[in-house]
Every structure is written in structure tokens, then in C-alpha cells.
Design a protein around this motif. Structure first.
Motif, PDB file in Angstrom:
ATOM      1  N   GLU A 102       0.836  -1.212   0.000  1.00 34.97           N
ATOM      2  CA  GLU A 102       0.000   0.000   0.000  1.00 34.97           C
ATOM      3  C   GLU A 102       0.870   1.262   0.000  1.00 34.97           C
ATOM      4  OE1 GLU A 102      -3.303   2.265   2.815  1.00 34.97           O
ATOM      5  OE2 GLU A 102      -2.243   0.522   3.593  1.00 34.97           O
ATOM      6  N   GLU A 103       1.862   1.303   0.883  1.00 33.22           N
ATOM      7  CA  GLU A 103       2.752   2.472   0.944  1.00 33.22           C
ATOM      8  C   GLU A 103       3.542   2.637  -0.351  1.00 33.22           C
ATOM      9  OE1 GLU A 103       3.837   2.630   5.673  1.00 33.22           O
ATOM     10  OE2 GLU A 103       4.674   1.008   4.464  1.00 33.22           O
ATOM     11  N   ARG A 104       4.007   1.536  -0.908  1.00 32.47           N
ATOM     12  CA  ARG A 104       4.772   1.604  -2.152  1.00 32.47           C
ATOM     13  C   ARG A 104       3.911   2.129  -3.289  1.00 32.47           C
ATOM     14  NH1 ARG A 104       7.405  -3.538  -5.018  1.00 32.47           N
ATOM     15  NH2 ARG A 104       8.670  -3.564  -3.166  1.00 32.47           N
ATOM     16  N   MET A 105       2.679   1.644  -3.382  1.00 28.18           N
ATOM     17  CA  MET A 105       1.798   2.092  -4.462  1.00 28.18           C
ATOM     18  C   MET A 105       1.492   3.582  -4.334  1.00 28.18           C
ATOM     19  SD  MET A 105      -0.708  -1.176  -4.886  1.00 28.18           S
ATOM     20  CE  MET A 105      -1.497  -0.527  -6.343  1.00 28.18           C
ATOM     21  N   ILE A 111      -6.580   7.418  -7.953  1.00 24.47           N
ATOM     22  CA  ILE A 111      -5.668   6.305  -7.679  1.00 24.47           C
ATOM     23  C   ILE A 111      -5.463   6.133  -6.183  1.00 24.47           C
ATOM     24  CG2 ILE A 111      -3.259   5.552  -7.884  1.00 24.47           C
ATOM     25  CD1 ILE A 111      -3.333   6.904 -10.723  1.00 24.47           C
ATOM     26  N   THR A 112      -5.149   7.210  -5.479  1.00 26.33           N
ATOM     27  CA  THR A 112      -4.875   7.096  -4.049  1.00 26.33           C
ATOM     28  C   THR A 112      -6.135   6.725  -3.262  1.00 26.33           C
ATOM     29  OG1 THR A 112      -5.068   9.504  -3.783  1.00 26.33           O
ATOM     30  CG2 THR A 112      -2.842   8.581  -4.050  1.00 26.33           C
ATOM     31  N   THR A 113      -7.284   7.196  -3.708  1.00 24.23           N
ATOM     32  CA  THR A 113      -8.547   6.804  -3.063  1.00 24.23           C
ATOM     33  C   THR A 113      -8.779   5.308  -3.246  1.00 24.23           C
ATOM     34  OG1 THR A 113      -9.514   8.997  -3.355  1.00 24.23           O
ATOM     35  CG2 THR A 113     -11.053   7.170  -3.032  1.00 24.23           C
ATOM     36  N   GLY A 114      -8.540   4.793  -4.443  1.00 21.10           N
ATOM     37  CA  GLY A 114      -8.696   3.367  -4.704  1.00 21.10           C
ATOM     38  C   GLY A 114      -7.743   2.522  -3.875  1.00 21.10           C
ATOM     39  N   ILE A 115      -6.509   2.968  -3.763  1.00 15.95           N
ATOM     40  CA  ILE A 115      -5.514   2.246  -2.952  1.00 15.95           C
ATOM     41  C   ILE A 115      -5.982   2.185  -1.506  1.00 15.95           C
ATOM     42  CG2 ILE A 115      -3.170   2.364  -2.002  1.00 15.95           C
ATOM     43  CD1 ILE A 115      -2.350   3.646  -4.748  1.00 15.95           C
ATOM     44  N   THR A 116      -6.412   3.324  -0.979  1.00 14.38           N
ATOM     45  CA  THR A 116      -6.869   3.388   0.412  1.00 14.38           C
ATOM     46  C   THR A 116      -8.088   2.505   0.643  1.00 14.38           C
ATOM     47  OG1 THR A 116      -6.004   5.629   0.636  1.00 14.38           O
ATOM     48  CG2 THR A 116      -7.675   4.948   2.235  1.00 14.38           C
ATOM     49  N   GLN A 117      -9.047   2.549  -0.273  1.00 11.78           N
ATOM     50  CA  GLN A 117     -10.256   1.738  -0.118  1.00 11.78           C
ATOM     51  C   GLN A 117      -9.942   0.247  -0.125  1.00 11.78           C
ATOM     52  OE1 GLN A 117     -12.684   3.216  -3.328  1.00 11.78           O
ATOM     53  NE2 GLN A 117     -13.579   4.837  -2.062  1.00 11.78           N
ATOM     54  N   ARG A 118      -9.093  -0.182  -1.047  1.00 10.18           N
ATOM     55  CA  ARG A 118      -8.753  -1.605  -1.113  1.00 10.18           C
ATOM     56  C   ARG A 118      -8.007  -2.059   0.143  1.00 10.18           C
ATOM     57  NH1 ARG A 118      -7.601   0.109  -6.560  1.00 10.18           N
ATOM     58  NH2 ARG A 118      -9.213  -0.697  -7.939  1.00 10.18           N
ATOM     59  N   ALA A 119      -7.054  -1.246   0.583  1.00  9.45           N
ATOM     60  CA  ALA A 119      -6.294  -1.600   1.783  1.00  9.45           C
ATOM     61  C   ALA A 119      -7.194  -1.604   3.014  1.00  9.45           C
ATOM     62  CB  ALA A 119      -5.127  -0.642   1.966  1.00  9.45           C
ATOM     63  N   ASP A 120      -8.116  -0.653   3.106  1.00  2.00           N
ATOM     64  CA  ASP A 120      -9.051  -0.619   4.234  1.00  2.00           C
ATOM     65  C   ASP A 120      -9.933  -1.856   4.256  1.00  2.00           C
ATOM     66  OD1 ASP A 120      -8.051   1.795   5.134  1.00  2.00           O
ATOM     67  OD2 ASP A 120      -9.705   3.000   4.319  1.00  2.00           O
ATOM     68  N   ARG A 121     -10.408  -2.294   3.079  1.00  2.00           N
ATOM     69  CA  ARG A 121     -11.211  -3.523   3.007  1.00  2.00           C
ATOM     70  C   ARG A 121     -10.397  -4.722   3.484  1.00  2.00           C
ATOM     71  NH1 ARG A 121     -13.538  -1.393  -1.947  1.00  2.00           N
ATOM     72  NH2 ARG A 121     -11.916  -2.444  -3.124  1.00  2.00           N
ATOM     73  N   GLN A 122      -9.128  -4.766   3.076  1.00  2.00           N
ATOM     74  CA  GLN A 122      -8.281  -5.882   3.485  1.00  2.00           C
ATOM     75  C   GLN A 122      -8.004  -5.831   4.988  1.00  2.00           C
ATOM     76  OE1 GLN A 122      -4.843  -6.316   0.958  1.00  2.00           O
ATOM     77  NE2 GLN A 122      -6.093  -6.438  -0.890  1.00  2.00           N
ATOM     78  N   ARG A 123      -7.809  -4.629   5.547  1.00  2.00           N
ATOM     79  CA  ARG A 123      -7.617  -4.501   6.992  1.00  2.00           C
ATOM     80  C   ARG A 123      -8.867  -4.979   7.737  1.00  2.00           C
ATOM     81  NH1 ARG A 123      -3.863  -0.488   5.849  1.00  2.00           N
ATOM     82  NH2 ARG A 123      -5.332   1.054   5.118  1.00  2.00           N
ATOM     83  N   ASP A 124     -10.039  -4.603   7.235  1.00  2.00           N
ATOM     84  CA  ASP A 124     -11.298  -5.006   7.852  1.00  2.00           C
ATOM     85  C   ASP A 124     -11.453  -6.525   7.815  1.00  2.00           C
ATOM     86  OD1 ASP A 124     -13.905  -4.476   9.023  1.00  2.00           O
ATOM     87  OD2 ASP A 124     -14.732  -5.010   7.048  1.00  2.00           O
ATOM     88  N   LEU A 125     -11.193  -7.125   6.656  1.00  2.00           N
ATOM     89  CA  LEU A 125     -11.292  -8.584   6.537  1.00  2.00           C
ATOM     90  C   LEU A 125     -10.293  -9.287   7.447  1.00  2.00           C
ATOM     91  CD1 LEU A 125     -11.768  -9.024   2.697  1.00  2.00           C
ATOM     92  CD2 LEU A 125     -13.389  -9.647   4.488  1.00  2.00           C
ATOM     93  N   ARG A 126      -9.096  -8.753   7.518  1.00  2.00           N
ATOM     94  CA  ARG A 126      -8.072  -9.361   8.373  1.00  2.00           C
ATOM     95  C   ARG A 126      -8.514  -9.319   9.826  1.00  2.00           C
ATOM     96  NH1 ARG A 126      -2.153  -6.883   8.902  1.00  2.00           N
ATOM     97  NH2 ARG A 126      -1.769  -7.824   6.887  1.00  2.00           N
ATOM     98  N   SER A 127      -9.049  -8.183  10.260  1.00  5.11           N
ATOM     99  CA  SER A 127      -9.475  -8.075  11.661  1.00  5.11           C
ATOM    100  C   SER A 127     -10.648  -9.007  11.956  1.00  5.11           C
ATOM    101  CB  SER A 127      -9.820  -6.628  12.010  1.00  5.11           C
ATOM    102  OG  SER A 127     -10.990  -6.214  11.359  1.00  5.11           O
ATOM    103  N   ARG A 128     -11.555  -9.190  11.007  1.00  9.68           N
ATOM    104  CA  ARG A 128     -12.674 -10.127  11.201  1.00  9.68           C
ATOM    105  C   ARG A 128     -12.195 -11.565  11.275  1.00  9.68           C
ATOM    106  NH1 ARG A 128     -17.230  -8.574   6.928  1.00  9.68           N
ATOM    107  NH2 ARG A 128     -16.622  -6.413   6.763  1.00  9.68           N
TER     108      ARG A 128
END
Length: 64
Positions: free
Chosen positions: A18-21, A42-59
Motif C-alpha cells: 500500500e505504501e509503495r503504491m 488512484i490514491t482513493t482506490g488504494i486506500t479503499q482496497r487496503a481498508d477492506r483488506q484490513r477489515d477482513l483481516r481483523s474479522r
């Protein structure tokens, strides 16, 4: 399930994909290869995808 955006970027020290992108998007914007509007999309898309992955990981980790 792999959380690609949250994986370490192995050839760059202590950064996630995420940081690299985000840095890549910043470089493209700084060189005027993309417009401010494209940069924001682009940056909004990166943030949204990473946030979804963080949410899934926490669940998937469940309660402590």
C-alpha cells in the motif's frame, strides 16, 4: 486469503505494498504524468482496497 496490499514490500525496507503504491502514484504526479484528478482517484482506490483488506483481516482474527 492473502492481503496483498498489507504484505511487506520486500525489496523496499519496512514498507507495505500500500505504501509503495502510494509513493509510485506520488512520483507519477510529481513528474506530471498523471493529473491531480487521476492522482486522487488512484490514491482513493488504494486506500479503499487496503481498508477492506484490513477489515477482513481483523474479522478473520476474531475476538482476543
Amino acid at each position: 486469503m492473502r492481503f496483498v496490499y498489507l504484505e511487506p514490500a520486500h525489496d523496499w525496507t519496512d514498507q507495505t505494498v500500500e505504501e509503495r503504491m502510494r509513493l509510485c502514484a506520488e512520483a507519477l504526479h510529481a513528474q506530471q504524468l498523471i493529473s491531480p484528478r487521476q492522482f486522487n482517484q488512484i490514491t482513493t482506490g488504494i486506500t479503499q482496497r487496503a481498508d477492506r483488506q484490513r477489515d477482513l483481516r481483523s474479522r478473520n482474527r476474531g475476538p482476543n
